[in-house]
Design a protein around this motif. Sequence first.
Motif, PDB file in Angstrom:
ATOM      1  N   ILE A 114      42.445 -39.888 -28.328  1.00 49.96           N
ATOM      2  CA  ILE A 114      43.393 -40.326 -29.353  1.00 49.96           C
ATOM      3  C   ILE A 114      44.763 -39.762 -28.967  1.00 49.96           C
ATOM      4  CG2 ILE A 114      43.983 -40.347 -31.796  1.00 49.96           C
ATOM      5  CD1 ILE A 114      41.310 -41.733 -31.062  1.00 49.96           C
ATOM      6  N   ILE A 115      45.733 -40.652 -28.821  1.00 50.55           N
ATOM      7  CA  ILE A 115      47.072 -40.258 -28.394  1.00 50.55           C
ATOM      8  C   ILE A 115      48.036 -40.505 -29.550  1.00 50.55           C
ATOM      9  CG2 ILE A 115      48.906 -40.656 -26.710  1.00 50.55           C
ATOM     10  CD1 ILE A 115      46.674 -41.724 -24.815  1.00 50.55           C
ATOM     11  N   ALA A 116      48.682 -39.461 -30.016  1.00 48.85           N
ATOM     12  CA  ALA A 116      49.597 -39.557 -31.147  1.00 48.85           C
ATOM     13  C   ALA A 116      51.004 -39.872 -30.659  1.00 48.85           C
ATOM     14  CB  ALA A 116      49.593 -38.249 -31.940  1.00 48.85           C
ATOM     15  N   ASN A 117      51.583 -40.933 -31.206  1.00 46.45           N
ATOM     16  CA  ASN A 117      52.957 -41.301 -30.892  1.00 46.45           C
ATOM     17  C   ASN A 117      53.881 -40.585 -31.876  1.00 46.45           C
ATOM     18  OD1 ASN A 117      55.429 -43.187 -31.505  1.00 46.45           O
ATOM     19  ND2 ASN A 117      54.715 -43.812 -29.486  1.00 46.45           N
ATOM     20  N   LEU A 176      35.575 -49.198 -31.370  1.00 47.24           N
ATOM     21  CA  LEU A 176      36.761 -48.445 -30.954  1.00 47.24           C
ATOM     22  C   LEU A 176      36.418 -47.432 -29.866  1.00 47.24           C
ATOM     23  CD1 LEU A 176      38.494 -47.736 -34.401  1.00 47.24           C
ATOM     24  CD2 LEU A 176      38.985 -49.563 -32.761  1.00 47.24           C
ATOM     25  N   ALA A 177      35.199 -46.935 -29.875  1.00 43.93           N
ATOM     26  CA  ALA A 177      34.793 -45.924 -28.898  1.00 43.93           C
ATOM     27  C   ALA A 177      34.672 -46.502 -27.491  1.00 43.93           C
ATOM     28  CB  ALA A 177      33.472 -45.287 -29.314  1.00 43.93           C
ATOM     29  N   ALA A 178      34.702 -47.835 -27.366  1.00 45.17           N
ATOM     30  CA  ALA A 178      34.619 -48.452 -26.042  1.00 45.17           C
ATOM     31  C   ALA A 178      35.950 -48.387 -25.307  1.00 45.17           C
ATOM     32  CB  ALA A 178      34.173 -49.905 -26.170  1.00 45.17           C
ATOM     33  N   LEU A 179      37.017 -48.105 -26.037  1.00 48.28           N
ATOM     34  CA  LEU A 179      38.349 -48.028 -25.427  1.00 48.28           C
ATOM     35  C   LEU A 179      38.506 -46.737 -24.638  1.00 48.28           C
ATOM     36  CD1 LEU A 179      40.345 -49.257 -28.539  1.00 48.28           C
ATOM     37  CD2 LEU A 179      40.201 -50.478 -26.359  1.00 48.28           C
ATOM     38  N   GLY A 180      39.385 -46.789 -23.651  1.00 47.56           N
ATOM     39  CA  GLY A 180      39.685 -45.573 -22.904  1.00 47.56           C
ATOM     40  C   GLY A 180      40.561 -44.630 -23.702  1.00 47.56           C
ATOM     41  N   GLY A 181      41.406 -45.200 -24.549  1.00 51.40           N
ATOM     42  CA  GLY A 181      42.278 -44.389 -25.381  1.00 51.40           C
ATOM     43  C   GLY A 181      42.881 -45.230 -26.488  1.00 51.40           C
ATOM     44  N   ILE A 182      43.188 -44.582 -27.601  1.00 47.24           N
ATOM     45  CA  ILE A 182      43.844 -45.252 -28.727  1.00 47.24           C
ATOM     46  C   ILE A 182      45.180 -44.570 -28.968  1.00 47.24           C
ATOM     47  CG2 ILE A 182      43.721 -45.781 -31.194  1.00 47.24           C
ATOM     48  CD1 ILE A 182      40.663 -45.689 -30.941  1.00 47.24           C
ATOM     49  N   VAL A 183      46.262 -45.308 -28.750  1.00 44.47           N
ATOM     50  CA  VAL A 183      47.604 -44.786 -29.028  1.00 44.47           C
ATOM     51  C   VAL A 183      47.980 -45.256 -30.424  1.00 44.47           C
ATOM     52  CG1 VAL A 183      49.967 -44.573 -28.213  1.00 44.47           C
ATOM     53  CG2 VAL A 183      48.132 -45.046 -26.576  1.00 44.47           C
ATOM     54  N   GLU A 234      45.298 -29.526 -33.000  1.00 43.39           N
ATOM     55  CA  GLU A 234      44.339 -30.502 -33.493  1.00 43.39           C
ATOM     56  C   GLU A 234      43.407 -30.951 -32.366  1.00 43.39           C
ATOM     57  OE1 GLU A 234      43.676 -31.624 -36.485  1.00 43.39           O
ATOM     58  OE2 GLU A 234      45.223 -30.356 -37.408  1.00 43.39           O
ATOM     59  N   PRO A 235      42.130 -30.624 -32.443  1.00 43.86           N
ATOM     60  CA  PRO A 235      41.201 -31.001 -31.363  1.00 43.86           C
ATOM     61  C   PRO A 235      41.010 -32.503 -31.243  1.00 43.86           C
ATOM     62  CG  PRO A 235      40.002 -30.123 -33.244  1.00 43.86           C
ATOM     63  CD  PRO A 235      41.452 -29.883 -33.519  1.00 43.86           C
ATOM     64  N   GLY A 236      41.277 -33.255 -32.307  1.00 41.65           N
ATOM     65  CA  GLY A 236      41.093 -34.700 -32.271  1.00 41.65           C
ATOM     66  C   GLY A 236      42.214 -35.452 -31.592  1.00 41.65           C
ATOM     67  N   VAL A 237      43.288 -34.755 -31.263  1.00 35.15           N
ATOM     68  CA  VAL A 237      44.431 -35.370 -30.587  1.00 35.15           C
ATOM     69  C   VAL A 237      44.423 -34.938 -29.131  1.00 35.15           C
ATOM     70  CG1 VAL A 237      46.945 -35.541 -30.476  1.00 35.15           C
ATOM     71  CG2 VAL A 237      45.795 -35.485 -32.698  1.00 35.15           C
ATOM     72  N   LEU A 293      42.594 -39.662 -38.833  1.00 42.46           N
ATOM     73  CA  LEU A 293      42.033 -39.078 -37.619  1.00 42.46           C
ATOM     74  C   LEU A 293      40.542 -38.768 -37.734  1.00 42.46           C
ATOM     75  CD1 LEU A 293      42.478 -38.045 -34.737  1.00 42.46           C
ATOM     76  CD2 LEU A 293      43.166 -35.833 -35.719  1.00 42.46           C
ATOM     77  N   PRO A 294      40.068 -38.220 -38.868  1.00 39.49           N
ATOM     78  CA  PRO A 294      38.627 -37.906 -38.951  1.00 39.49           C
ATOM     79  C   PRO A 294      37.718 -39.122 -38.780  1.00 39.49           C
ATOM     80  CG  PRO A 294      39.844 -36.776 -40.683  1.00 39.49           C
ATOM     81  CD  PRO A 294      40.802 -37.750 -40.063  1.00 39.49           C
ATOM     82  N   HIS A 295      38.234 -40.325 -39.032  1.00 41.68           N
ATOM     83  CA  HIS A 295      37.415 -41.532 -38.947  1.00 41.68           C
ATOM     84  C   HIS A 295      37.560 -42.255 -37.607  1.00 41.68           C
ATOM     85  CE1 HIS A 295      36.477 -41.094 -43.181  1.00 41.68           C
ATOM     86  NE2 HIS A 295      37.770 -40.958 -43.438  1.00 41.68           N
ATOM     87  N   LEU A 296      38.396 -41.725 -36.728  1.00 44.77           N
ATOM     88  CA  LEU A 296      38.542 -42.291 -35.392  1.00 44.77           C
ATOM     89  C   LEU A 296      37.544 -41.627 -34.445  1.00 44.77           C
ATOM     90  CD1 LEU A 296      42.449 -42.416 -35.115  1.00 44.77           C
ATOM     91  CD2 LEU A 296      40.902 -44.367 -35.315  1.00 44.77           C
ATOM     92  N   PRO A 297      37.120 -42.327 -33.394  1.00 44.16           N
ATOM     93  CA  PRO A 297      36.098 -41.771 -32.480  1.00 44.16           C
ATOM     94  C   PRO A 297      36.695 -40.796 -31.474  1.00 44.16           C
ATOM     95  CG  PRO A 297      36.728 -43.949 -31.740  1.00 44.16           C
ATOM     96  CD  PRO A 297      37.483 -43.712 -33.033  1.00 44.16           C
ATOM     97  N   TRP A 298      37.321 -39.742 -31.977  1.00 42.34           N
ATOM     98  CA  TRP A 298      38.064 -38.840 -31.087  1.00 42.34           C
ATOM     99  C   TRP A 298      37.159 -38.022 -30.176  1.00 42.34           C
ATOM    100  CZ3 TRP A 298      37.143 -33.629 -31.787  1.00 42.34           C
ATOM    101  CH2 TRP A 298      36.650 -33.221 -33.037  1.00 42.34           C
ATOM    102  N   ARG A 299      35.899 -37.912 -30.512  1.00 39.10           N
ATOM    103  CA  ARG A 299      34.975 -37.188 -29.629  1.00 39.10           C
ATOM    104  C   ARG A 299      34.584 -38.019 -28.409  1.00 39.10           C
ATOM    105  NH1 ARG A 299      33.671 -35.699 -34.799  1.00 39.10           N
ATOM    106  NH2 ARG A 299      33.556 -33.457 -35.217  1.00 39.10           N
TER     107      ARG A 299
END
Length: 221
Positions: free
Chosen positions: A99-102, A39-46, A121-124, A89-95
């Motif tokens: 991570i884009i919240a819809n 997942l961390a290879a993506l530019g962004g996760i919506v 939220e720093p992860g968003v 969110l804690p398990h997503l590679p937000w660092r």
Amino acid sequence: MDLTVTLKGQRRDLTLKNPVLTASGTFGSGLEFAPYGDLAALGGIVVKGLSLRPRQGNAQPRIVETTAGMLNAVGLQNDGVESFLAFKLPHLPWRETAIIANLYATSPEEFRELAARLNSEPGVAALEVNVSCPNVAAGGALFGQDPKLAAAVTRAVREGAPDKHVMVKLSPNVTDIALMARSVEDAGADSISCINTLLGMAVDLPRRRPALANIVGGLSG
């Protein structure tokens, strides 16, 4: 090779390490696809649409395969923003990946409250505003089909989340999408997302009734 792209905003820029993003709704929370790739290879996760409180969604059947794609009327089923922040969110590679919240809501005030909850939220990294949803107070009129309503939602999110990049996901089911884009830009949107699904319907011929319990749904490829 450097694939970094920056979406320049009126208030906040959004920098992505590459231009590949998932589409909201098709990728769940993102965690469902972790077994199939990095997942961390993506530019962004919506992520899938979030509401203030959990939603059950529409009745079944709510997904139908067509010869030209897929019809869905899931009804924005989700566990609510608090569950997402606590358990997903804690398990997503937000660092490493944006991570884009819809966001989904039924009034500008509710959008403002939801945006404010996510602002700290720093992860968003950014908020994608789903204006293709009904404004209950306006008798079910879709925010995304009325430039004034879309602008009101955009302003509300901008007020609630002054520290986030605000992206508005436009509906194609309008007469003039450029007018909608200008209305949300004037209201403070940093960028726009084109597009949400096209309104469609499929008929179950043997049963002689609509294939979706909701009758109509969104057609996507």
